[in-house]
Design a protein around this motif. Structure first.
Motif, PDB file in Angstrom:
ATOM      1  N   GLY A 105       2.132  12.138  -8.024  1.00  0.00           N
ATOM      2  CA  GLY A 105       3.186  11.054  -7.741  1.00  0.00           C
ATOM      3  C   GLY A 105       3.803  10.376  -7.037  1.00  0.00           C
ATOM      4  N   GLY A 106       4.345  11.104  -6.300  1.00  0.00           N
ATOM      5  CA  GLY A 106       5.665  11.098  -5.395  1.00  0.00           C
ATOM      6  C   GLY A 106       4.388  10.516  -3.150  1.00  0.00           C
ATOM      7  N   ALA A 107       3.253  11.416  -3.347  1.00  0.00           N
ATOM      8  CA  ALA A 107       3.190  11.816  -2.194  1.00  0.00           C
ATOM      9  C   ALA A 107       1.289  11.076  -2.251  1.00  0.00           C
ATOM     10  CB  ALA A 107       2.991  13.348  -1.920  1.00  0.00           C
ATOM     11  N   ILE A 108       1.391  11.426  -2.719  1.00  0.00           N
ATOM     12  CA  ILE A 108      -0.656  10.533  -2.767  1.00  0.00           C
ATOM     13  C   ILE A 108      -0.473   9.184  -4.193  1.00  0.00           C
ATOM     14  CG2 ILE A 108      -2.653  11.152  -4.256  1.00  0.00           C
ATOM     15  CD1 ILE A 108      -2.052  14.213  -3.525  1.00  0.00           C
ATOM     16  N   ILE A 109      -0.340   8.684  -5.176  1.00  0.00           N
ATOM     17  CA  ILE A 109      -0.555   7.763  -6.099  1.00  0.00           C
ATOM     18  C   ILE A 109       0.757   7.051  -5.499  1.00  0.00           C
ATOM     19  CG2 ILE A 109      -0.251   6.709  -8.054  1.00  0.00           C
ATOM     20  CD1 ILE A 109      -2.420   8.716  -7.548  1.00  0.00           C
ATOM     21  N   HIS A 110       2.040   7.235  -5.065  1.00  0.00           N
ATOM     22  CA  HIS A 110       3.299   6.008  -5.030  1.00  0.00           C
ATOM     23  C   HIS A 110       2.710   5.893  -3.111  1.00  0.00           C
ATOM     24  CE1 HIS A 110       6.868   4.206  -4.257  1.00  0.00           C
ATOM     25  NE2 HIS A 110       7.188   5.133  -3.993  1.00  0.00           N
ATOM     26  N   PRO A 111       2.250   5.673  -2.215  1.00  0.00           N
ATOM     27  CA  PRO A 111       2.093   4.905  -1.310  1.00  0.00           C
ATOM     28  C   PRO A 111       0.698   3.806  -1.293  1.00  0.00           C
ATOM     29  CG  PRO A 111       2.085   7.307  -1.104  1.00  0.00           C
ATOM     30  CD  PRO A 111       2.268   7.656  -1.765  1.00  0.00           C
ATOM     31  N   ILE A 112      -0.073   4.269  -2.528  1.00  0.00           N
ATOM     32  CA  ILE A 112      -0.888   3.501  -2.589  1.00  0.00           C
ATOM     33  C   ILE A 112      -0.717   2.366  -3.491  1.00  0.00           C
ATOM     34  CG2 ILE A 112      -3.085   3.448  -4.573  1.00  0.00           C
ATOM     35  CD1 ILE A 112      -3.991   6.146  -3.859  1.00  0.00           C
ATOM     36  N   MET A 113       0.101   2.360  -4.277  1.00  0.00           N
ATOM     37  CA  MET A 113       0.624   1.474  -5.639  1.00  0.00           C
ATOM     38  C   MET A 113       2.451   0.543  -3.844  1.00  0.00           C
ATOM     39  SD  MET A 113       4.459   1.567  -6.658  1.00  0.00           S
ATOM     40  CE  MET A 113       5.351  -0.010  -6.954  1.00  0.00           C
ATOM     41  N   ARG A 114       2.711   1.254  -3.082  1.00  0.00           N
ATOM     42  CA  ARG A 114       3.139   0.167  -2.870  1.00  0.00           C
ATOM     43  C   ARG A 114       2.368  -0.316  -1.593  1.00  0.00           C
ATOM     44  NH1 ARG A 114       8.585   3.344   0.260  1.00  0.00           N
ATOM     45  NH2 ARG A 114       8.719   1.202   0.600  1.00  0.00           N
ATOM     46  N   SER A 115       0.730  -0.087  -1.482  1.00  0.00           N
ATOM     47  CA  SER A 115       0.483  -0.368  -0.653  1.00  0.00           C
ATOM     48  C   SER A 115       0.409  -1.995  -1.895  1.00  0.00           C
ATOM     49  CB  SER A 115      -0.836   0.055  -0.046  1.00  0.00           C
ATOM     50  OG  SER A 115      -0.091   0.704   0.485  1.00  0.00           O
ATOM     51  N   ILE A 116       0.023  -1.559  -2.846  1.00  0.00           N
ATOM     52  CA  ILE A 116      -0.528  -3.006  -3.728  1.00  0.00           C
ATOM     53  C   ILE A 116       0.744  -3.830  -3.661  1.00  0.00           C
ATOM     54  CG2 ILE A 116      -1.547  -3.272  -6.292  1.00  0.00           C
ATOM     55  CD1 ILE A 116      -3.050  -0.566  -6.082  1.00  0.00           C
ATOM     56  N   ALA A 117       2.103  -3.715  -4.048  1.00  0.00           N
ATOM     57  CA  ALA A 117       2.697  -4.206  -4.359  1.00  0.00           C
ATOM     58  C   ALA A 117       2.793  -5.393  -2.480  1.00  0.00           C
ATOM     59  CB  ALA A 117       4.137  -3.575  -4.122  1.00  0.00           C
ATOM     60  N   GLU A 118       3.335  -4.659  -1.688  1.00  0.00           N
ATOM     61  CA  GLU A 118       3.274  -5.388  -0.134  1.00  0.00           C
ATOM     62  C   GLU A 118       2.515  -6.042  -0.324  1.00  0.00           C
ATOM     63  OE1 GLU A 118       3.002  -2.053   2.481  1.00  0.00           O
ATOM     64  OE2 GLU A 118       5.477  -1.245   2.043  1.00  0.00           O
ATOM     65  N   ALA A 119       1.090  -5.927  -1.157  1.00  0.00           N
ATOM     66  CA  ALA A 119       0.046  -7.104  -0.939  1.00  0.00           C
ATOM     67  C   ALA A 119      -0.239  -8.386  -1.787  1.00  0.00           C
ATOM     68  CB  ALA A 119      -1.287  -6.863  -1.198  1.00  0.00           C
ATOM     69  N   PHE A 120       1.229  -8.132  -2.017  1.00  0.00           N
ATOM     70  CA  PHE A 120       1.381  -9.116  -3.187  1.00  0.00           C
ATOM     71  C   PHE A 120       3.234  -9.761  -2.915  1.00  0.00           C
ATOM     72  CE2 PHE A 120      -1.631  -7.565  -5.406  1.00  0.00           C
ATOM     73  CZ  PHE A 120      -2.736  -9.005  -6.048  1.00  0.00           C
ATOM     74  N   GLY A 121       3.482  -8.769  -1.404  1.00  0.00           N
ATOM     75  CA  GLY A 121       4.964  -9.962  -1.210  1.00  0.00           C
ATOM     76  C   GLY A 121       6.029  -9.557  -2.153  1.00  0.00           C
ATOM     77  N   SER A 122       5.160  -8.459  -3.183  1.00  0.00           N
ATOM     78  CA  SER A 122       6.966  -8.040  -4.125  1.00  0.00           C
ATOM     79  C   SER A 122       7.394  -6.652  -3.107  1.00  0.00           C
ATOM     80  CB  SER A 122       5.716  -7.232  -5.113  1.00  0.00           C
ATOM     81  OG  SER A 122       6.578  -6.753  -6.065  1.00  0.00           O
ATOM     82  N   THR A 123       8.822  -6.953  -2.964  1.00  0.00           N
ATOM     83  CA  THR A 123       9.381  -6.226  -2.484  1.00  0.00           C
ATOM     84  C   THR A 123      10.877  -5.956  -2.558  1.00  0.00           C
ATOM     85  OG1 THR A 123       9.819  -6.637  -0.386  1.00  0.00           O
ATOM     86  CG2 THR A 123       7.636  -5.948  -0.142  1.00  0.00           C
ATOM     87  N   PRO A 124      11.545  -5.102  -2.640  1.00  0.00           N
ATOM     88  CA  PRO A 124      12.634  -5.290  -2.340  1.00  0.00           C
ATOM     89  C   PRO A 124      14.189  -6.043  -1.438  1.00  0.00           C
ATOM     90  CG  PRO A 124      12.536  -3.378  -2.245  1.00  0.00           C
ATOM     91  CD  PRO A 124      10.484  -3.661  -2.577  1.00  0.00           C
ATOM     92  N   GLU A 125      13.007  -5.640  -0.378  1.00  0.00           N
ATOM     93  CA  GLU A 125      14.044  -6.309   1.008  1.00  0.00           C
ATOM     94  C   GLU A 125      13.620  -7.747   0.642  1.00  0.00           C
ATOM     95  OE1 GLU A 125      12.339  -2.568   1.784  1.00  0.00           O
ATOM     96  OE2 GLU A 125      11.245  -4.218   1.066  1.00  0.00           O
TER      97      GLU A 125
END
Length: 490
Positions: free
Chosen positions: A154-174
């Motif tokens: 969940g943390g090392a394989i799936i989570h980086p994929i999830m983060r890439s998708i979120a960043e592609a839509f400009g959805s970040t905590p920053e």
């Protein structure tokens, strides 16, 4: 000197203090031998150190093995043979099953097969946000049977994929835009992990410990096989995976509902990976072969004489990956989590085993049974109380292994004594042992990775965990109960 390897003074002092208090400060109860009580002191002190993270769990386990050997608590009157008892956990095949499976899972990351699988399902389902969520769910489900580290999955394989998708839509905590899509996907990313962990013996490290504890508590009358576990978890698990993204979608609706860019991103990442490599094909073939053997297909086709032990299957899989060159010996040596798991698993299984042999578990479970019996409840209500206490006690644990080792055997034995069907209770407690991970941001190793990404607030995380705990337990009891009756398990 690495300061991170040094004991943390406060949790270390607390753990030592608890151990000494039980050993010297609390009178040994009637019907309990001094050796059993002293082993309990070592055991509770070790669990307290694990909860407080006084040292890495492997280091604590080495100390626990040493203390058992030095004190001779497992061999009343014959302390000189205690070292054999202290090391007996290393002879347990189930411990080696998980250690070897963790080594095999290295092939998923080394070859890139795990990432390819993840992006493939995002490409397949990713036109809408809900579809992306189910893409993450299916990706984790597909690799769960062969990744005993739920943290790695969940943390090392799936989570980086999830983060890439979120960043592609400009959805970040920053940017303060987590609610666009990242918050929802992060919660789905995490809450998938406890469910898939519950669905296979090899989906998280403590599951074989549960199999071992159930077998010991029933004098081997109940030996849950890989296939039995997977079949029992199939329907309730799939229902949970279907319902969970919908519940979280309702509770934390993403601002972005349509996500054509997710499919484009996944297709782009797949293009970067290029055609599937020979090493990936070999890995896929080996994993498929292992799943067939774990599921008992050879025995089904050719008869009982061809039944292959689950641990033997893992050794065969690892051997094939080594022979074909997908993995080399350096990969195995570098699989620190596998060797770490081997050590701490052996120590905890050894201590739990001898607590049972010395009669401590029977005494404690009888105490629990007696307390619930005073309420005048039937076995169903009594069992419901036991399961609820066991499940929600995870708010006080940062380790599923520590929780299971500390509580499972006693609660299982108490439930059986109250009249609960042993197989039914074993399945409910076994699956609850993974589902309880959902409660907090420290409930398992995956939690701090995803929560630490900053996509959700603490209140949102705990709120989602509480709701999903109720939903999952209801599905487990209702759907699972009907399914297990159909299977003839209860």
């Amino acid at each position: 000197m690495n300061n991170s390897s040094l004991p943390k003074l406060v949790p270390s002092a607390v753990a030592v203090g608890i151990g000494l208090l039980i050993w010297f400060g609390i009178p040994v109860p009637e019907k309990v031998t001094p050796e059993a009580w002293h082993l309990l002191a070592l055991f509770i002190g070790t669990i307290a150190a694990i909860i407080g993270k006084a040292m890495p769990i492997g280091a604590l386990s080495i100390i626990a093995i040493s203390l058992v050997a030095i004190t001779g608590v497992t061999r009343p009157g014959k302390p000189e043979g205690a070292i054999a008892d202290a090391l007996s956990g290393f002879a347990n095949p189930l411990i080696w099953l998980i250690a070897i499976a963790v080594m095999i899972a290295v092939a998923l990351t080394k070859t890139g097969l795990g990432t390819r699988i993840g992006y493939y399902f995002i490409s397949l389902f990713g036109k809408k946000t809900l579809g992306v969520a189910y893409g993450l769910v299916v990706s984790e489900l597909v690799i769960a049977p062969v990744t005993p580290s739920n943290t790695a999955r969940g943390g090392a394989i799936i989570h980086p994929i999830m983060r890439s998708i979120a960043e592609a839509f400009g959805s970040t905590p920053e940017l303060g835009t987590s609610k666009k899509i990242a918050r929802y996907l992060a919660l789905v990313n995490y809450n998938t992990n406890p469910i898939t962990s519950a669905m296979f013996i090899t989906a998280t490290a403590p599951n074989p410990l549960i199999v071992d504890l159930v077998a010991k508590a029933t004098d081997s009358a109940i030996k849950i096989t890989w296939g039995q576990w997977a079949l029992a978890a199939l329907l309730p698990g799939l229902v949970m995976l279907l319902v969970m993204p919908l519940v979280l979608y309702f509770l934390f609706p993403p601002e972005i509902k349509n996500t054509p860019n997710a499919k484009e991103l996944a297709d782009s990442e797949l293009a970067k990976l290029g055609p599937i490599k020979t090493s990936e094909k070999i890995t896929l073939g080996v994993l498929g072969l292992m799943l067939l053997m774990w599921a008992g297909v050879p025995a089904f086709l050719f008869g009982p004489a061809y039944e292959i032990n689950a641990t033997t299957t893992a050794w065969i899989g690892l051997s094939l990956l080594l022979v074909t060159g997908v993995l080399d010996w350096e990969d195995i040596l570098k699989a620190k989590s596998a060797w770490d798991t081997l050590v701490w698993f052996a120590a905890l299984v050894m201590m739990a085993t001898f607590l049972g042999k010395l009669g401590l578990i029977s005494w404690f479970s009888l105490s629990i049974q007696t307390s619930i019996s005073y309420l005048g409840l039937g076995w169903m209500a009594g069992t419901a109380i036991l399961v609820a206490i066991y499940f929600y006690a995870h708010y006080f644990f940062a380790s599923t292994t520590a929780h299971i080792t500390a509580m499972f055997a006693a609660f299982f034995t108490a439930g059986v004594a109250l009249g609960a069907p042993p197989m039914l209770l074993a399945l409910v407690l076994a699956f609850s042992s993974s589902l309880m991970m959902s409660l907090t941001h420290y409930g398992t190793g995956t939690a701090p990775i995803i929560f630490g990404s900053g996509y959700t607030s603490l209140n949102e995380w705990w709120g989602a965990g509480l709701v999903m705990s109720v939903v999952n337990l209801l599905i487990l009891v209702v759907v699972g109960g009907v399914w297990w009756s159909v299977l003839g398990y209860v």
